[in-house]
Design a protein around this motif. Structure first.
Motif, mmCIF file in Angstrom:
data_model
loop_
_atom_site.group_PDB
_atom_site.id
_atom_site.type_symbol
_atom_site.label_atom_id
_atom_site.label_comp_id
_atom_site.label_asym_id
_atom_site.label_seq_id
_atom_site.Cartn_x
_atom_site.Cartn_y
_atom_site.Cartn_z
ATOM 1 N N ASP A 105 -7.484 7.336 31.900
ATOM 2 C CA ASP A 105 -6.845 8.030 33.004
ATOM 3 C C ASP A 105 -7.872 8.239 34.104
ATOM 4 O O ASP A 105 -9.057 8.388 33.841
ATOM 5 N N THR A 106 -7.426 8.282 35.368
ATOM 6 C CA THR A 106 -8.392 8.432 36.459
ATOM 7 C C THR A 106 -8.674 9.892 36.799
ATOM 8 O O THR A 106 -9.644 10.182 37.479
ATOM 9 N N GLY A 107 -7.839 10.795 36.341
ATOM 10 C CA GLY A 107 -8.091 12.221 36.523
ATOM 11 C C GLY A 107 -8.314 12.612 37.967
ATOM 12 O O GLY A 107 -7.704 12.051 38.878
ATOM 13 N N VAL A 108 -9.212 13.572 38.162
ATOM 14 C CA VAL A 108 -9.425 14.129 39.495
ATOM 15 C C VAL A 108 -10.137 13.129 40.411
ATOM 16 O O VAL A 108 -10.105 13.235 41.620
ATOM 17 N N MET A 109 -10.765 12.119 39.819
ATOM 18 C CA MET A 109 -11.420 11.074 40.601
ATOM 19 C C MET A 109 -10.419 10.336 41.477
ATOM 20 O O MET A 109 -10.718 9.899 42.570
ATOM 21 N N GLY A 110 -9.238 10.157 40.951
ATOM 22 C CA GLY A 110 -8.258 9.345 41.650
ATOM 23 C C GLY A 110 -8.628 7.887 41.506
ATOM 24 O O GLY A 110 -9.515 7.527 40.743
ATOM 25 N N HIS A 163 -18.013 5.991 32.109
ATOM 26 C CA HIS A 163 -16.697 5.873 32.720
ATOM 27 C C HIS A 163 -16.822 5.018 33.971
ATOM 28 O O HIS A 163 -17.694 5.285 34.808
ATOM 29 N N VAL A 164 -15.995 4.007 34.087
ATOM 30 C CA VAL A 164 -15.999 3.196 35.314
ATOM 31 C C VAL A 164 -14.634 3.333 35.986
ATOM 32 O O VAL A 164 -13.593 3.293 35.323
ATOM 33 N N PHE A 165 -14.657 3.533 37.309
ATOM 34 C CA PHE A 165 -13.427 3.698 38.080
ATOM 35 C C PHE A 165 -13.361 2.666 39.196
ATOM 36 O O PHE A 165 -14.371 2.446 39.880
ATOM 37 N N LYS A 166 -12.223 2.117 39.388
ATOM 38 C CA LYS A 166 -11.982 1.397 40.627
ATOM 39 C C LYS A 166 -11.286 2.402 41.539
ATOM 40 O O LYS A 166 -10.181 2.854 41.257
ATOM 41 N N LEU A 167 -11.983 2.785 42.603
ATOM 42 C CA LEU A 167 -11.482 3.883 43.428
ATOM 43 C C LEU A 167 -10.541 3.427 44.528
ATOM 44 O O LEU A 167 -9.755 4.212 45.036
ATOM 45 N N GLY A 168 -10.660 2.191 44.963
ATOM 46 C CA GLY A 168 -9.865 1.762 46.108
ATOM 47 C C GLY A 168 -10.439 2.315 47.405
ATOM 48 O O GLY A 168 -11.659 2.409 47.562
ATOM 49 N N THR A 169 -9.581 2.746 48.305
ATOM 50 C CA THR A 169 -10.059 3.162 49.641
ATOM 51 C C THR A 169 -9.894 4.652 49.876
ATOM 52 O O THR A 169 -10.018 5.135 50.988
ATOM 53 N N LYS A 170 -9.619 5.387 48.796
ATOM 54 C CA LYS A 170 -9.378 6.827 48.931
ATOM 55 C C LYS A 170 -10.511 7.539 49.689
ATOM 56 O O LYS A 170 -10.285 8.267 50.650
ATOM 57 N N TYR A 171 -11.751 7.316 49.220
ATOM 58 C CA TYR A 171 -12.880 8.023 49.837
ATOM 59 C C TYR A 171 -13.305 7.357 51.137
ATOM 60 O O TYR A 171 -13.684 8.028 52.096
ATOM 61 N N SER A 172 -13.275 6.019 51.195
ATOM 62 C CA SER A 172 -13.736 5.350 52.403
ATOM 63 C C SER A 172 -12.818 5.680 53.582
ATOM 64 O O SER A 172 -13.288 5.844 54.713
#
Length: 588
Positions: free
Chosen positions: A206-211, A425-434
């Motif tokens: 699950d990605t949790g709070v990281m998104g 833990h590895v996450f693919k975050l996408g563009t949420k933060y950028s």
RNA sequence: CGGGGUGUAGCUUAGUCUGGUAGAGCGCCUGGUUUGGGACCAGGAGGUCGUAGGUUCGAAUCCUAUCGCCCCGACCA
């Protein structure tokens, strides 16, 4: 080469009372760490050495995949977080720092926080420093201390308030490239854990709070872990229980047709699934609909499950709320018209449906077909409730907790569940933060795009303890070669004897020049104490020199993993030691 | 934050129920005998019994408050 008497390895015969699990006891008994307070630990020389070894292996594997090391501050201006996307969730775990000194205290809000992670620092940095597709991709990492006000620190280093983490952040021009970066990190992690002598497996998470869009966790199977992993040997499927799905609902399942007219019946005092399942009503739990009320960003929403299923709260993350929690009875009654225990989602029975943010049903309720649910009237239930005809639903989703024995979605073989420790833990975050921080680049068509990000964490200090948890026996730690604080321990049983001391030095130098880190036990202790301590601190290879053997022209060699003691001729000592060291190093 | 425990010497702990002025083992110091799997003998140092109030002639013990720590739940690497 290090002499025991010249360093500080305070071993303990007994375990301190506040340690429960093997690895925590051994951390203390072997003199690796000492506690300052809950979740706060001093690393003593031996513990620090292990940490440095693990860090170095991590560094090498990160570098191998092209990641670039840097170091960011531990103290962050609070604006980096208040301007970010997750202040509401993150502030819960962040230590906040006031102005130093007795100053005038101008602001009400804290001006600084101690960094729990660094997306909010690296993304603005990359925004201002990288603007062209020519400079991408980039993957930055650091190894350093993280601060999190854990709700409940536990088991020594396993979950601490202050811990050492390797964190990496990748920036790519598009999804395809981001996936390549993600896969590089997965590869680096696999190599890293393997070199640490850890059996860690990657599971869907699950990605949790990281998104972000998807992620994998690296798990070390262990009964003391905090997570459940669901896996299937036949299909190779493995996932954190928070994320796991099963094939319990067949793809071709037809919706049940109504079994009869909807019927209300009195159920005074019956407010649990179990009570309704008992006489006189005898409604099996898998024939009941369970209706739960949650608050999502301040608005109530409903989740409908089979009576026999449990909600997997992490799966509510898919609904898009920032924060969610169970609703209180006071919040429930005005909306539903009844207290918990008599709730349902039959059309027209909800008192104030307009107040709801949605009604979400688990797929598995289709297996119920026709069942029983609360009437939203205290003391009454409804029977012959048909999923299609009667229930008010916004949409279906996967919300239930998978149980062992359910069919794997692909192979149909039974799923298994095991406890595990999350070490990476590895996450693919996408563009949420950028997008939030404006980290954009210009492409070769002069077009501007947000960078596609990933982030990757390894709990270095947790990994250290996981190694101990996975590798110990009744006598102490059994360090894998690569992460051992010292790889060879030369035990001098007669430190006052010049010949013994001389031979010890010769053996130590031979081991050292073959590439091992060497500790020499030169203490004026009895042999029994030295042997016990040798086992306890877990050094892989023990060489013993004593006056008795010296007379016979032999010294002893013993591996921590074996009971056998080899008596070897002193004449061949340097060659034999060097060979053993090289052989161990090549196998590690 | 909710639930359950617990706090006595550096560590492990007895004593608390039933109040009478703190005891042991390990570790440490001194001396001696020992010396191949946590030695033995003799002597010694070390404790505001978590803290603050209260009850009592008298409190480690009873009462109240408070703090720390451990375990179970939600959270995370």
């Amino acid at each position: 080469m290090k002499y025991w008497s010249q360093t500080f390895i305070p071993t303990l015969k007994e375990s301190p009372a506040d340690a429960e699990i093997a690895s925590h006891k051994l951390l203390l008994r072997a003199g690796l760490v000492r506690k300052l307070g809950g979740g706060l630990y001093t690393f003593l020389p031996a513990g620090l050495r292990v940490m440095q070894k693990i860090s170095q292996i991590c560094r090498e594997e990160m570098d191998r995949e092209g990641a670039i090391e840097l170091s960011m501050p531990f103290i962050h201006p609070v604006e980096n977080w208040t301007d970010g996307t997750r202040w509401a969730a993150a502030r819960e775990i962040m230590y906040r720092v006031d102005h130093a000194g007795a100053g005038k205290g101008r602001s009400k809000e804290p001006e600084f926080v101690l960094g729990p992670t660094h997306e909010e620092v690296i993304t603005p940095l990359v925004k201002s420093e990288i603007t062209s597709y020519r400079d991408l991709p980039k993957n930055f990492y650091q190894i350093g201390t993280k601060f999190r006000n854990e709700i409940r620190p536990r088991y020594g280093l396993m979950r601490a308030r202050e811990f050492v983490m390797k964190d990496a952040y990748s920036f790519d021009v598009n999804d395809e490239s981001a996936i390549a970066s993600y896969n590089k990190m997965k590869r680096a992690y696999t190599a890293f854990f393997s070199r640490c002598g850890l059996k860690a497996i990657a599971v869907e998470a699950d990605t949790g709070v990281m998104g972000g869009s998807y992620s994998h966790e690296f798990m070390v199977p262990a009964p003391v872990g905090d997570d459940d992993i669901v896996y299937c040997e036949e299909s190779g499927y493995s996932a954190n229980r928070e994320k796991a799905t099963s094939g319990i609902v067949p793809k071709d399942l037809a919706d049940a047709s109504p079994a009869g007219a909807l019927e209300e019946f009195p159920t005074p005092g019956i407010v649990t699934i179990a009570a309704l399942a008992a006489a006189p009503h005898n409604v099996a739990p898998d024939k009941q609909f369970k209706t739960l009320v949650y608050m999502g960003d301040g608005k109530p929403f409903l989740v409908v499950l089979r009576g026999c299923d449990d909600l997997e709260e992490a799966k509510l993350g898919a609904l898009g709320f920032q924060l969610w929690r169970q609703a209180t009875p006071e919040e429930i009654e005005p909306v539903m018209g009844a207290k918990p225990g008599s709730l349902g989602t039959v059309r027209g029975s909800i008192k104030n449906p307009a107040a709801l943010a949605g009604i979400f049903a688990d797929h598995a309720i289709r297996l119920v077909g026709n069942g029983t649910t609360g009437a939203n009237k205290d003391g009454f239930h409804l029977r012959n409730v048909n999923v299609v005809r009667d229930l008010e639903l916004t949409r279906f989703g996967d919300f239930r907790t998978v149980r062992a024995g359910e069919p794997d979605p692909k192979s149909g073989a039974p799923l298994k569940i095991a406890r595990a420790i999350e070490v990476g833990h590895v996450f693919k975050l996408g563009t949420k933060y950028s997008e939030k921080f404006g980290a954009v680049y210009t492409d070769d068509q002069k077009q501007s795009h947000p960078m596609v990000m990933g982030c990757y964490g390894i709990g270095i200090s947790r990994t250290l303890q996981a190694v101990i948890e996975q590798s110990n026996d009744a006598d102490g730690i059994i360090w894998p070669w690569q992460v051992a604080p010292w790889q060879v321990l030369v035990v001098n049983l007669d430190p006052q004897d010049a010949a013994a001391t001389e031979l010890c030095k010769k053996l130590a130098l031979a081991a050292e020049s073959a590439g091992a880190d060497v500790l020499v036990d030169d203490r004026a202790e009895r042999p029994g104490v030295k042997f016990k301590d040798a086992d306890l601190i877990g050094v892989p290879l023990r060489l013993t020199v004593g006056g008795r053997g010296l007379k016979e022209g032999i010294f002893e060699m013993k591996w921590r993993t074996s009971k056998d003691v080899a008596k070897l001729a002193i004449g061949d000592a340097e060659k034999l030691v060097a060979e053993s060291v090289r052989s161990a190093a090549s196998k590690a």
